[in-house]
Design a protein around this motif. Structure first.
Motif, PDB file in Angstrom:
ATOM      1  N   UNK A  93       0.859 -74.500 -64.029  1.00 47.71           N
ATOM      2  CA  UNK A  93       1.421 -75.780 -64.494  1.00 47.71           C
ATOM      3  C   UNK A  93       2.692 -75.603 -65.323  1.00 47.71           C
ATOM      4  N   UNK A  94       3.543 -74.688 -64.901  1.00 47.21           N
ATOM      5  CA  UNK A  94       4.829 -74.496 -65.569  1.00 47.21           C
ATOM      6  C   UNK A  94       4.760 -73.687 -66.855  1.00 47.21           C
ATOM      7  N   UNK A  95       3.622 -73.086 -67.138  1.00 45.94           N
ATOM      8  CA  UNK A  95       3.482 -72.339 -68.385  1.00 45.94           C
ATOM      9  C   UNK A  95       2.900 -70.954 -68.179  1.00 45.94           C
ATOM     10  N   UNK A  96       3.379 -70.023 -69.003  1.00 43.51           N
ATOM     11  CA  UNK A  96       2.792 -68.688 -69.033  1.00 43.51           C
ATOM     12  C   UNK A  96       1.429 -68.748 -69.696  1.00 43.51           C
ATOM     13  N   UNK A  97       0.505 -68.025 -69.169  1.00 45.23           N
ATOM     14  CA  UNK A  97      -0.835 -67.971 -69.765  1.00 45.23           C
ATOM     15  C   UNK A  97      -1.050 -66.667 -70.529  1.00 45.23           C
ATOM     16  N   UNK A  98      -0.065 -65.776 -70.473  1.00 38.07           N
ATOM     17  CA  UNK A  98      -0.121 -64.529 -71.230  1.00 38.07           C
ATOM     18  C   UNK A  98       1.234 -64.326 -71.903  1.00 38.07           C
TER      19      UNK A  98
END
Length: 102
Positions: A93-98
């Motif tokens: 969703x357009x975001x880094x998760x790490x």
């Protein structure tokens, strides 16, 4: 943990199997929506439907294997095989998760 399940359809399976069991299969997916986050058929480059894919949230691969075995599609002969692959999602969703370590 997240898992990707890649299904391989049996080439000799009756072409009407998917259609005749779809309602029960979709009911099963809805019943297990807390675990099965996404599911659907794949298509080859010619646009012909084949195989399938699930994204599953589970504690262990054994839990995923149990889900596959409970799917109404499994005993019909539609599926030739499946692979359970652990997946580390790093972007959504357009975001880094790490965080990058660079």
């Amino acid at each position: 943990m997240k898992f990707i399940i890649l299904f391989e359809d049996a080439p000799e399976a009756d072409p009407d199997i998917r259609k005749s069991h779809m309602v029960r299969h979709l009911d099963f997916l809805e019943k297990n929506a807390d675990k099965i986050k996404a599911a659907g058929p794949l298509s080859d480059t010619a646009g012909l439907g084949r195989d399938g894919l699930w994204i599953v949230e589970a504690d262990a691969a054994e839990d995923v294997d149990r889900l596959v075995q409970e799917d109404p599609f499994w005993p019909t002969g539609l599926r030739k095989s499946y692979a359970i692959i652990e997946w580390t999602q790093v972007y959504a969703d357009g975001s880094r998760l790490i965080r990058s370590s660079v």
